[in-house]
Design an enzyme around this catalytic site. Structure first.
Site, mmCIF file in Angstrom:
data_model
loop_
_atom_site.group_PDB
_atom_site.id
_atom_site.type_symbol
_atom_site.label_atom_id
_atom_site.label_comp_id
_atom_site.label_asym_id
_atom_site.label_seq_id
_atom_site.Cartn_x
_atom_site.Cartn_y
_atom_site.Cartn_z
ATOM 1 N N LEU A 113 1.127 -1.452 0.009
ATOM 2 C CA LEU A 113 -0.254 -0.300 -0.294
ATOM 3 C C LEU A 113 0.949 0.841 -0.430
ATOM 4 O O LEU A 113 2.506 1.377 1.011
ATOM 5 C CB LEU A 113 -0.748 -0.492 1.018
ATOM 6 C CG LEU A 113 -2.050 -1.073 1.112
ATOM 7 C CD1 LEU A 113 -2.789 -1.207 2.107
ATOM 8 C CD2 LEU A 113 -2.856 -1.178 0.388
ATOM 9 N N HIS A 139 -3.724 4.446 -2.011
ATOM 10 C CA HIS A 139 -4.374 3.009 -1.992
ATOM 11 C C HIS A 139 -5.024 4.050 -0.497
ATOM 12 O O HIS A 139 -6.337 3.843 -0.515
ATOM 13 C CB HIS A 139 -3.871 2.123 -1.760
ATOM 14 C CG HIS A 139 -3.138 0.964 -2.112
ATOM 15 N ND1 HIS A 139 -1.363 0.917 -2.982
ATOM 16 C CD2 HIS A 139 -3.848 0.641 -3.574
ATOM 17 C CE1 HIS A 139 -1.735 0.595 -3.925
ATOM 18 N NE2 HIS A 139 -2.752 -0.468 -3.840
ATOM 19 N N GLU A 166 -7.704 6.072 -10.209
ATOM 20 C CA GLU A 166 -8.126 6.779 -12.131
ATOM 21 C C GLU A 166 -6.767 5.911 -13.185
ATOM 22 O O GLU A 166 -6.661 6.197 -14.284
ATOM 23 C CB GLU A 166 -8.200 8.089 -12.775
ATOM 24 C CG GLU A 166 -9.183 8.147 -12.504
ATOM 25 C CD GLU A 166 -10.063 9.435 -12.766
ATOM 26 O OE1 GLU A 166 -9.584 10.770 -12.986
ATOM 27 O OE2 GLU A 166 -11.209 10.216 -12.797
ATOM 28 N N LYS A 167 -5.600 5.869 -12.518
ATOM 29 C CA LYS A 167 -4.199 5.214 -12.990
ATOM 30 C C LYS A 167 -4.496 4.621 -13.783
ATOM 31 O O LYS A 167 -4.130 4.216 -15.027
ATOM 32 C CB LYS A 167 -3.032 5.073 -11.744
ATOM 33 C CG LYS A 167 -2.048 4.633 -12.311
ATOM 34 C CD LYS A 167 -1.047 4.021 -11.362
ATOM 35 C CE LYS A 167 -0.900 2.565 -10.498
ATOM 36 N NZ LYS A 167 -0.440 1.857 -11.364
ATOM 37 N N GLN A 173 -8.918 -0.336 -16.539
ATOM 38 C CA GLN A 173 -10.097 -1.459 -15.206
ATOM 39 C C GLN A 173 -10.795 -0.699 -14.774
ATOM 40 O O GLN A 173 -12.212 -1.211 -14.420
ATOM 41 C CB GLN A 173 -8.576 -1.669 -14.422
ATOM 42 C CG GLN A 173 -8.917 -2.395 -12.734
ATOM 43 C CD GLN A 173 -8.516 -2.408 -11.732
ATOM 44 O OE1 GLN A 173 -7.691 -3.379 -12.548
ATOM 45 N NE2 GLN A 173 -8.237 -2.055 -11.112
#
Length: 282
Positions: free
Chosen positions: A33, A37, A150-151, A155
């Site tokens: 993390l 995150h 949003e990275k 996905q």
């Protein structure tokens, strides 16, 4: 923070809190993390009575066995970090058998073509693996809201499609990309970079910023050529792909239409370490 290490423990926890009328926010992770995150949990904390996190390194979304083997595993540090924030009420750490009771194999999905673009072209089966584990986590946690960065924009769009097509009733919330001081998108893989390469990697986002400027005045063909020229001179990074795509369909475009929104996507290799980033084009 409660730590739930089995599907049965999670089920009892969720049912207990559902009976109390709690609104549940959820953010799944693969651990290692970082602040990116933590921004998911902070967003969930503002909008839910109960925030659940999960850590599960999903084997079926790694098309490269070496990448799975080298993925950082920092469970104890992750637990301490989550406890220190106060944003997470429960951490779910499932076993592989909790996620794959019938063997470690992903389902096959039709994501309306979203899975065939960009990452899908270079990582065979990746999104089937993502879909399999996210669907199972959604069924187990039964959240009202779920949070994704949003990275991993492709996905994010695929998970939105999954929730809608399965009529799961879960609202998917995008969370902006968190960046290091030099602009590098935060990622667990950044820990594998040398300090010199990690500092130099700021040029990835700097390139996307230049694309945002060129977007107003140059053709897509010229923009792509300039990006390729930049990376042709790079000593640390090799360009895998650069794409300007429609934000909704994720289909690559060769022309700008005024009534659509676009995003630039990039994937590069620093040695064997793969880095991705993206930027909405104004």
């Amino acid at each position: 923070m409660e730590i739930l290490r089995s599907k049965e423990a999670l089920r009892a926890y969720i049912e207990r809190n559902r009976e109390m009328g709690k609104i549940i926010g959820f953010a799944p992770t693969m651990g290692a993390l970082h602040d990116g995150h933590l921004s998911l949990f902070a967003a969930a904390r503002k909008e839910n009575n109960l925030v659940v996190a999960s850590i599960f390194i999903n084997p079926t979304q790694f098309n490269n066995p070496a990448d799975l083997h080298n993925y950082p595993r920092t469970m104890e540090a992750d637990i301490q970090l989550l406890q220190s924030t106060g944003d997470v009420d429960a951490l779910y750490i499932p076993a592989v058998s909790d996620m794959y009771p019938h063997g470690t194999k992903s389902k096959s999905y039709d994501f309306g073509g979203l899975e065939n673009q960009m990452e899908g072209r270079f990582r065979t089966g990746h999104f089937d693996g993502v879909g399999t584990v996210v669907e199972e986590l959604f069924l187990q946690v039964r959240p009202d809201n779920a949070y994704f960065g949003e990275k991993d924009y492709q996905q994010l769009r695929i998970i939105e499609h999954l929730s809608q097509s399965k009529k799961m009733g879960i609202k998917i919330h995008p969370v902006p990309i968190m960046r290091e001081k030099n602009g590098l998108a935060m990622s667990s893989r950044n820990e594998r970079l040398s300090s010199e390469v990690r500092q130099a990697a700021g040029m990835i986002y700097q390139t996307l910023q230049r694309v945002d400027e060129w977007f107003r005045v140059l053709s897509i063909e010229e923009i792509k050529k300039r990006v390729e020229d930049i990376f042709a001179k790079e000593k640390y990074f090799n360009l895998e792909y650069f794409v300007i795509a429609d934000e909704q369909t994720l289909e690559e475009t060769d022309f700008f239409y005024k009534d659509r929104s676009y995003r630039a996507f990039i994937a590069v290799y620093a040695g064997e370490i793969r880095l991705i980033d993206n930027k909405h084009l104004e």
